[in-house]
Design a protein around this motif. Structure first.
Motif, short mmCIF file in Angstrom:
data_model
loop_
_atom_site.label_atom_id
_atom_site.label_comp_id
_atom_site.label_asym_id
_atom_site.label_seq_id
_atom_site.Cartn_x
_atom_site.Cartn_y
_atom_site.Cartn_z
N ALA A 150 62.03 87.15 53.74
CA ALA A 150 62.40 88.50 53.32
C ALA A 150 62.06 88.73 51.85
CB ALA A 150 63.89 88.73 53.56
N MET A 151 62.33 87.75 51.00
CA MET A 151 62.03 87.88 49.58
C MET A 151 60.52 87.93 49.36
SD MET A 151 64.86 88.09 47.87
CE MET A 151 64.39 87.68 46.20
N ARG A 152 59.79 87.13 50.10
CA ARG A 152 58.33 87.14 49.99
C ARG A 152 57.77 88.50 50.40
NH1 ARG A 152 53.90 86.18 53.28
NH2 ARG A 152 52.13 85.13 52.26
N ARG A 153 58.29 89.02 51.51
CA ARG A 153 57.83 90.32 52.00
C ARG A 153 58.13 91.42 50.99
NH1 ARG A 153 53.93 91.43 54.68
NH2 ARG A 153 53.61 93.00 53.10
N GLU A 154 59.32 91.35 50.39
CA GLU A 154 59.69 92.36 49.40
C GLU A 154 58.77 92.30 48.19
OE1 GLU A 154 63.59 93.84 46.92
OE2 GLU A 154 62.79 91.84 46.68
N THR A 155 58.46 91.09 47.75
CA THR A 155 57.55 90.92 46.61
C THR A 155 56.21 91.57 46.90
OG1 THR A 155 58.60 88.82 45.96
CG2 THR A 155 56.37 89.23 45.15
N ILE A 156 55.67 91.29 48.08
CA ILE A 156 54.37 91.85 48.45
C ILE A 156 54.44 93.38 48.55
CG2 ILE A 156 52.63 91.97 50.29
CD1 ILE A 156 53.38 89.04 50.96
N ASP A 157 55.47 93.88 49.23
CA ASP A 157 55.58 95.33 49.44
C ASP A 157 55.68 96.08 48.13
OD1 ASP A 157 55.46 94.94 52.15
OD2 ASP A 157 57.61 95.21 52.51
N ARG A 158 56.51 95.59 47.22
CA ARG A 158 56.70 96.29 45.94
C ARG A 158 55.41 96.25 45.11
NH1 ARG A 158 61.89 97.76 45.16
NH2 ARG A 158 63.53 96.68 46.31
N CYS A 159 54.75 95.12 45.11
CA CYS A 159 53.49 95.02 44.36
C CYS A 159 52.44 95.96 44.94
CB CYS A 159 52.97 93.58 44.40
SG CYS A 159 53.89 92.43 43.35
N GLN A 160 52.37 96.02 46.26
CA GLN A 160 51.39 96.90 46.89
C GLN A 160 51.69 98.36 46.60
OE1 GLN A 160 51.61 95.57 50.99
NE2 GLN A 160 49.84 94.23 50.75
N GLN A 161 52.97 98.71 46.56
CA GLN A 161 53.33 100.10 46.25
C GLN A 161 52.88 100.47 44.84
OE1 GLN A 161 57.45 101.29 47.21
NE2 GLN A 161 57.52 99.56 48.59
N VAL A 162 53.11 99.56 43.90
CA VAL A 162 52.71 99.83 42.52
C VAL A 162 51.19 99.90 42.39
CG1 VAL A 162 52.62 98.80 40.21
CG2 VAL A 162 54.80 98.94 41.42
N ALA A 163 50.49 98.94 43.00
CA ALA A 163 49.03 98.93 42.92
C ALA A 163 48.43 100.16 43.58
CB ALA A 163 48.49 97.66 43.57
N ALA A 164 48.95 100.52 44.74
CA ALA A 164 48.43 101.69 45.45
C ALA A 164 48.74 102.97 44.69
CB ALA A 164 49.02 101.75 46.85
N ALA A 165 49.90 103.02 44.04
CA ALA A 165 50.26 104.21 43.27
C ALA A 165 49.28 104.43 42.13
CB ALA A 165 51.68 104.08 42.73
#
Length: 204
Positions: A162-177
């Motif tokens: 869950a922590m790994r998934r959250e790390t990836i999701d948040r990073c992807q949101q920032v990069a995509a933004a």
């Protein structure tokens, strides 16, 4: 019959006093994250959280709603200061992945951060804002990875995932933004490489 070897008392004392690797990693991460100039922000963060219990503190600084993950983090001895670092370091480094943070990217990243519960006026937001102007030392990333590797050994597999998934999701949101703000709507190769690097740190 040969008597067993007697262990010198000094060796026993040294063994008892041997530093806990997990505690060492935690301290290194917090020291790298909250440098001397950020002590006022750290004091504000602690003041804001003082009235909350530990699970509520972790939820407040992380946005994590999964009570099992929060309880696992509490049992592992993770404090709110450490969790703020766990959350923000990857975002900052993904933002700097291409070597610079343009004003348009900075605006997009701060907006994306606010959307994932890093709100304007909070100590975490102010740290993020500062680091989008001045890139933190690579020592912080090293401390982050070393701590995560130790933490992953202390958490159940589902909470690590869950922590790994959250790390990836948040990073992807920032990069995509940032990419979307520039009309690209994509994550660059350098950003993806950085995201993958942070994701691998959670693998045990």
């Amino acid at each position: 019959m040969t008597a067993g070897r007697t262990i010198p008392r000094s060796s026993l004392i040294m063994s008892e006093l041997a530093p806990d690797p997990f505690e060492q990693r935690r301290r290194s991460l917090e020291e790298a994250f909250f440098k001397q100039r950020d002590q006022q922000l750290l004091a504000r963060l602690r003041a804001e959280l003082e009235a909350l219990d530990r699970r509520e503190q972790l939820a407040r600084v992380s946005g994590i709603q999964d009570t099992k993950v929060l309880d696992d983090l509490v049992r592992a001895g993770v404090g709110p200061e450490t969790l703020v670092a766990l959350r923000l370091v990857p975002l900052v480094e993904v933002a700097w992945a291409d070597g610079m943070v343009a004003q348009t990217e900075r605006t997009a990243i701060l907006n994306a951060a606010a959307a994932i519960d890093v709100h304007p006026g909070s100590p975490a937001y102010e740290l993020l804002e500062r680091w989008l102007t001045e890139r933190p030392d690579e020592q912080l990333v090293t401390a982050w990875k070393e701590y995560v590797r130790e933490l992953a050994k202390s958490l159940p597999a589902d909470s690590v995932a869950a922590m790994r998934r959250e790390t990836i999701d948040r990073c992807q949101q920032v990069a995509a933004a940032a990419g979307g703000f520039l009309g690209l709507a994509s994550i660059s190769a350098a950003e993806q490489a950085r995201i993958d690097e942070f994701a691998r740190a959670w693998e045990v």
